[in-house]
Design a protein around this motif. Structure first.
Motif, PDB file in Angstrom:
ATOM      1  N   PHE A  15      50.400 -34.295  -9.049  1.00  0.00           N
ATOM      2  CA  PHE A  15      51.097 -35.523  -9.473  1.00  0.00           C
ATOM      3  C   PHE A  15      51.098 -36.555  -8.347  1.00  0.00           C
ATOM      4  CE2 PHE A  15      53.814 -32.358 -12.013  1.00  0.00           C
ATOM      5  CZ  PHE A  15      52.990 -32.466 -13.127  1.00  0.00           C
ATOM      6  N   ASN A  17      53.181 -39.160  -8.176  1.00  0.00           N
ATOM      7  CA  ASN A  17      54.541 -39.612  -7.884  1.00  0.00           C
ATOM      8  C   ASN A  17      55.564 -38.694  -8.511  1.00  0.00           C
ATOM      9  OD1 ASN A  17      54.716 -42.103  -6.365  1.00  0.00           O
ATOM     10  ND2 ASN A  17      53.380 -42.896  -7.989  1.00  0.00           N
ATOM     11  N   PHE A  18      56.801 -38.846  -8.014  1.00  0.00           N
ATOM     12  CA  PHE A  18      57.886 -38.147  -8.703  1.00  0.00           C
ATOM     13  C   PHE A  18      58.103 -38.835 -10.038  1.00  0.00           C
ATOM     14  CE2 PHE A  18      58.678 -36.763  -4.389  1.00  0.00           C
ATOM     15  CZ  PHE A  18      58.874 -35.407  -4.615  1.00  0.00           C
ATOM     16  N   ARG A  19      58.563 -38.062 -10.982  1.00  0.00           N
ATOM     17  CA  ARG A  19      58.772 -38.613 -12.313  1.00  0.00           C
ATOM     18  C   ARG A  19      59.884 -39.667 -12.293  1.00  0.00           C
ATOM     19  NH1 ARG A  19      58.029 -35.435 -17.683  1.00  0.00           N
ATOM     20  NH2 ARG A  19      56.187 -36.714 -17.744  1.00  0.00           N
ATOM     21  N   GLN A  23      64.521 -37.089  -9.791  1.00  0.00           N
ATOM     22  CA  GLN A  23      63.735 -35.878  -9.500  1.00  0.00           C
ATOM     23  C   GLN A  23      63.484 -35.771  -7.993  1.00  0.00           C
ATOM     24  OE1 GLN A  23      59.533 -35.616 -10.575  1.00  0.00           O
ATOM     25  NE2 GLN A  23      59.935 -33.736 -11.721  1.00  0.00           N
ATOM     26  N   PRO A  42      67.855 -34.566 -19.075  1.00  0.00           N
ATOM     27  CA  PRO A  42      67.376 -34.266 -20.433  1.00  0.00           C
ATOM     28  C   PRO A  42      66.098 -33.438 -20.435  1.00  0.00           C
ATOM     29  CG  PRO A  42      67.341 -36.640 -19.988  1.00  0.00           C
ATOM     30  CD  PRO A  42      67.814 -35.972 -18.752  1.00  0.00           C
ATOM     31  N   THR A  43      65.852 -32.783 -21.540  1.00  0.00           N
ATOM     32  CA  THR A  43      64.626 -32.002 -21.710  1.00  0.00           C
ATOM     33  C   THR A  43      63.415 -32.907 -21.466  1.00  0.00           C
ATOM     34  OG1 THR A  43      65.799 -30.756 -23.364  1.00  0.00           O
ATOM     35  CG2 THR A  43      63.415 -30.490 -23.343  1.00  0.00           C
ATOM     36  N   GLY A  44      62.457 -32.383 -20.750  1.00  0.00           N
ATOM     37  CA  GLY A  44      61.234 -33.143 -20.496  1.00  0.00           C
ATOM     38  C   GLY A  44      61.308 -34.016 -19.259  1.00  0.00           C
ATOM     39  N   ALA A  45      62.465 -34.020 -18.584  1.00  0.00           N
ATOM     40  CA  ALA A  45      62.632 -34.895 -17.416  1.00  0.00           C
ATOM     41  C   ALA A  45      61.971 -34.319 -16.162  1.00  0.00           C
ATOM     42  CB  ALA A  45      64.112 -35.126 -17.159  1.00  0.00           C
ATOM     43  N   GLY A  46      61.528 -33.061 -16.249  1.00  0.00           N
ATOM     44  CA  GLY A  46      60.844 -32.448 -15.104  1.00  0.00           C
ATOM     45  C   GLY A  46      61.781 -31.670 -14.199  1.00  0.00           C
ATOM     46  N   LYS A  47      62.641 -30.875 -14.791  1.00  0.00           N
ATOM     47  CA  LYS A  47      63.609 -30.111 -13.990  1.00  0.00           C
ATOM     48  C   LYS A  47      62.919 -29.000 -13.190  1.00  0.00           C
ATOM     49  CE  LYS A  47      66.459 -29.363 -17.562  1.00  0.00           C
ATOM     50  NZ  LYS A  47      66.020 -30.390 -18.499  1.00  0.00           N
ATOM     51  N   SER A  48      61.894 -28.361 -13.806  1.00  0.00           N
ATOM     52  CA  SER A  48      61.277 -27.203 -13.135  1.00  0.00           C
ATOM     53  C   SER A  48      60.742 -27.574 -11.755  1.00  0.00           C
ATOM     54  CB  SER A  48      60.126 -26.645 -13.978  1.00  0.00           C
ATOM     55  OG  SER A  48      60.496 -26.587 -15.319  1.00  0.00           O
ATOM     56  N   LEU A  49      60.165 -28.766 -11.673  1.00  0.00           N
ATOM     57  CA  LEU A  49      59.590 -29.174 -10.385  1.00  0.00           C
ATOM     58  C   LEU A  49      60.659 -29.272  -9.290  1.00  0.00           C
ATOM     59  CD1 LEU A  49      56.565 -30.715  -9.673  1.00  0.00           C
ATOM     60  CD2 LEU A  49      58.308 -32.323  -8.898  1.00  0.00           C
ATOM     61  N   HIS A  78      51.461 -21.348 -16.008  1.00  0.00           N
ATOM     62  CA  HIS A  78      51.205 -22.702 -15.519  1.00  0.00           C
ATOM     63  C   HIS A  78      51.065 -22.705 -13.996  1.00  0.00           C
ATOM     64  CE1 HIS A  78      51.375 -27.021 -15.239  1.00  0.00           C
ATOM     65  NE2 HIS A  78      52.463 -26.973 -14.488  1.00  0.00           N
TER      66      HIS A  78
HETATM   67  P1  ADP Z   1      62.363 -29.926 -18.328  1.00  0.00           P
HETATM   68  O1  ADP Z   1      62.511 -28.552 -17.715  1.00  0.00           O
HETATM   69  O2  ADP Z   1      63.263 -30.925 -17.685  1.00  0.00           O
HETATM   70  O3  ADP Z   1      62.458 -29.940 -19.822  1.00  0.00           O
HETATM   71  P2  ADP Z   1      59.668 -29.662 -17.409  1.00  0.00           P
HETATM   72  O4  ADP Z   1      59.980 -29.183 -16.055  1.00  0.00           O
HETATM   73  O5  ADP Z   1      59.190 -28.673 -18.403  1.00  0.00           O
HETATM   74  O6  ADP Z   1      60.916 -30.448 -18.008  1.00  0.00           O
HETATM   75  O7  ADP Z   1      58.639 -30.866 -17.285  1.00  0.00           O
HETATM   76  C1  ADP Z   1      58.198 -31.563 -18.396  1.00  0.00           C
HETATM   77  C2  ADP Z   1      56.787 -32.052 -18.161  1.00  0.00           C
HETATM   78  O8  ADP Z   1      56.779 -33.042 -17.148  1.00  0.00           O
HETATM   79  C3  ADP Z   1      55.852 -30.952 -17.703  1.00  0.00           C
HETATM   80  O9  ADP Z   1      54.633 -31.081 -18.391  1.00  0.00           O
HETATM   81  C4  ADP Z   1      55.665 -31.250 -16.229  1.00  0.00           C
HETATM   82  O10 ADP Z   1      54.407 -30.789 -15.752  1.00  0.00           O
HETATM   83  C5  ADP Z   1      55.762 -32.750 -16.203  1.00  0.00           C
HETATM   84  N1  ADP Z   1      56.175 -33.299 -14.894  1.00  0.00           N
HETATM   85  C6  ADP Z   1      57.161 -32.865 -14.107  1.00  0.00           C
HETATM   86  N2  ADP Z   1      57.247 -33.618 -12.995  1.00  0.00           N
HETATM   87  C7  ADP Z   1      56.284 -34.557 -13.087  1.00  0.00           C
HETATM   88  C8  ADP Z   1      55.853 -35.645 -12.257  1.00  0.00           C
HETATM   89  N3  ADP Z   1      56.434 -35.892 -11.097  1.00  0.00           N
HETATM   90  N4  ADP Z   1      54.828 -36.394 -12.691  1.00  0.00           N
HETATM   91  C9  ADP Z   1      54.233 -36.152 -13.870  1.00  0.00           C
HETATM   92  N5  ADP Z   1      54.577 -35.151 -14.705  1.00  0.00           N
HETATM   93  C10 ADP Z   1      55.597 -34.368 -14.320  1.00  0.00           C
END
Ligand code: ADP
Length: 537
Positions: A15, A17-19, A23, A42-49, A78
């Motif tokens: 990536f 940049n940070f989302r 994040q 929220p879901t999809g915000a990129g919490k795992s990273l 992944h």
């Molecule tokens: P959450 O756990 O918040 O629902 P995820 O961690 O599953 O979200 O991330 C959702 C999507 O966003 C994934 O496909 C992930 O690879 C992507 N993502 C996370 N961080 C970034 C980033 N910095 N730039 C682009 N995509 C990102």
């Protein structure tokens, strides 16, 4: 540090940049490691990273607790694709593979970076010594608890094994803990922090306030013709257009299938072409309607809450709730489908105290049914009721609608600046409430002594049902689809009729016409300049 982090983000995850700033801030806080961290995004915000990047950059191993083997497998696959050493120990793993993992964990220089595990497995006597050994050798970098709402008895997915994590966390002295959950009400947040024994954590909450959304509430029973009112609202909001995405569009949410059919039919008759969407339609018809709406061929969809999950459309100019949502959390989620393009959009509830009674009744029946099935009461039984009461308060109380929502999610009250009916004109909102209360008192005086809320109108014909009380099941709402809906429909319908027939004075001649104040979606200019501030406690 930012440059290094960004480089690492690119190198390990690809990536640029940070989302979001949020994040990035979470990653930095986790990496500092001096405080526990609580994340609500929220879901999809990129919490795992938020834990994966610090995990890759740390010396030791990060232990990730996640509730489902399927979710874990997804994450591990992944990470492996990204060449990040990750694995999981679970009951499905062959013994030989488990031995290999345990051998790596026991070595002086383990290769693993992330170890995913379920709460059940982490508590197992076979795994505990290995974990404590890692901790005592200083090889445990972080403890991440994903889907942390499972720890809360107020959370919708409560898992008893998550409760044991508090004990585990206490034993892992010196290991920073990170708890992550999707947007959750304040009581759930507090419960997570307490149950996981997080010590004065840094909390990162995505601000729930969206300044481009205008919230208002209209008392349906006070309207001479609610369908005409809805129709005017739709025409007005659709005339705002869809920005660069062509025309705008909208969603009307109804509680029942019959409601969807009736409202769609009435709107079409009044000149706004609208299509129903509910679980009673054939799957192909449902997909067809959804596609037409997505492609802008149909601008208005009248749907049960089964519509919307995973639907991401930028130019939704309005979300109207013809029936009350079952909780304030669901309402925030459903209404939040409006205005994703940042342009002014309207979220309106057509409130009816009759709805309140029906849903109240449904929730109580459902709770009683569940208790009967399991043979005892649970604290969680209260959750559905308290969540619903928050929704009712949103409609019946005087005050800023945005502030009510923000408070519910543990945010501070935002600067609404006229983005709701109350802040635009409190006198008009008060007038509506007073008018509703007067009407209710008149009718209430003639009714039985059965307990009811602040407003208790007589049944009407706008609840969305064609026959009688139009009592469909609470459609696809979670927890309401376990058994035969048609059997329950009849059962509910009969009980409800019985309950209502105990009342006297349901004479519709007592209803006076009332033209509500003109709070017809006075949308402001796009206010994207006012970007909500990050809330860090
Ligand atoms: P959450 O756990 O918040 O629902 P995820 O961690 O599953 O979200 O991330 C959702 C999507 O966003 C994934 O496909 C992930 O690879 C992507 N993502 C996370 N961080 C970034 C980033 N910095 N730039 C682009 N995509 C990102």
């Amino acid at each position: 540090m930012t440059t290094n982090l960004k480089q690492a983000l690119k190198t390990h995850f690809g990536f640029d940049n940070f989302r979001s700033k949020l994040q990035e801030d979470v990653v930095k806080a986790v990496q500092r490691g001096d405080r526990d961290v609580f994340v609500c995004m929220p879901t999809g915000a990129g919490k795992s990273l938020c834990y994966q990047l610090p995990a890759v950059l740390a010396e030791g191993i990060t232990l990730v607790i996640s509730p489902l083997i399927a979710l874990i497998q997804d994450q591990v696959d992944h990470l492996k694709e990204l060449n990040i050493p990750a694995c999981s120990i679970n009951s499905k793993l062959p013994v030989s593979e488990r031995r290999l993992i345990l051998a790596d964990l026991g070595s002086s220089n383990p290769k693993l970076k992330l170890l995913y595990i379920t709460p059940e497995m982490v508590a197992s006597p076979a795994f505990q010594p290995c974990l404590m050994d890692l901790c005592s050798r200083g090889l445990l970098s972080y403890l991440a608890v994903d889907e942390a709402h499972c720890v809360s008895q107020w959370g919708h997915d409560f898992r008893p094994d998550y409760l044991k994590l508090g004990e585990l966390r206490a034993r892992l002295q010196g290991v920073p803990c990170l708890a992550l959950t999707a947007t959750a009400p304040k009581n759930v947040q507090e419960d997570i922090i307490q149950s996981l024994r997080l010590s004065s954590p840094l909390s990162f909450l995505t601000p729930v306030f969206r300044s481009n959304l205008h919230y208002d509430v209209i008392f349906r029973e006070l309207l001479p013709n609610p369908y005409v009112h809805l129709c005017a609202f739709i025409k007005k909001t659709l005339s705002l257009g869809g920005g660069s995405n062509g025309q705008g569009c909208g969603i009307v949410y109804c509680r029942t299938r019959e409601g969807c059919e009736t409202v769609a039919h009435q709107l079409t008759k009044l000149g706004v072409v609208a299509k129903p969407y509910h679980a009673g339609l054939k799957a192909t018809d449902r997909t067809g309607v959804q596609n037409e709406w997505m492609q802008g061929k149909v601008l208005v969809i009248v749907a049960t809450i089964s519509f919307g999950m995973g639907v991401d459309k930028a130019n939704v100019r309005f979300v109207a709730h013809w029936n009350l949502a079952k909780s304030l959390a669901s309402y925030y989620q459903e209404s939040g489908r409006a205005g994703r393009d940042g342009l002014p959009s309207a979220c309106r509830t057509y409130y009816s105290p009759r709805d309140k009674e029906q849903i109240n009744f449904l929730i109580r029946q459902e709770v009683a049914r569940k208790q009967e099935k399991r043979g005892f009461a649970k604290d969680t039984d209260k959750t559905a009721m308290t969540d619903f009461e928050a929704m009712v308060s949103f409609c019946e109380q005087e005050g800023c609608r945005h502030a009510t929502i923000s408070k519910f999610f543990g945010n501070t009250a935002p600067n609404c600046a006229g983005a709701c009916d109350y802040c635009r004109n409190p006198k008009l909102v008060r007038a509506q409430l007073e008018r509703a209360a007067t009407l209710s008192t008149k009718i209430g005086a003639a009714q039985s002594s059965e307990p009811k809320g602040a407003f208790g109108f007589q049944p009407d014909t706008y609840g969305g049902g064609k026959k009688g009380y139009g009592f469909e099941r609470y459609d696809e709402g979670e927890g309401y689809s376990e058994d035969d809906p048609f059997k329950r429909k009849k059962e509910f319908s009969e009980l409800f009729k019985k309950q209502m027939s105990m009342r006297k004075g349901n004479d519709s001649s007592q209803r006076e016409e009332f033209v509500p104040p003109d709070i017809d979606c006075p949308l402001r200019e796009a206010s994207s300049q006012r970007i909500p501030k990050l809330s860090v406690k």
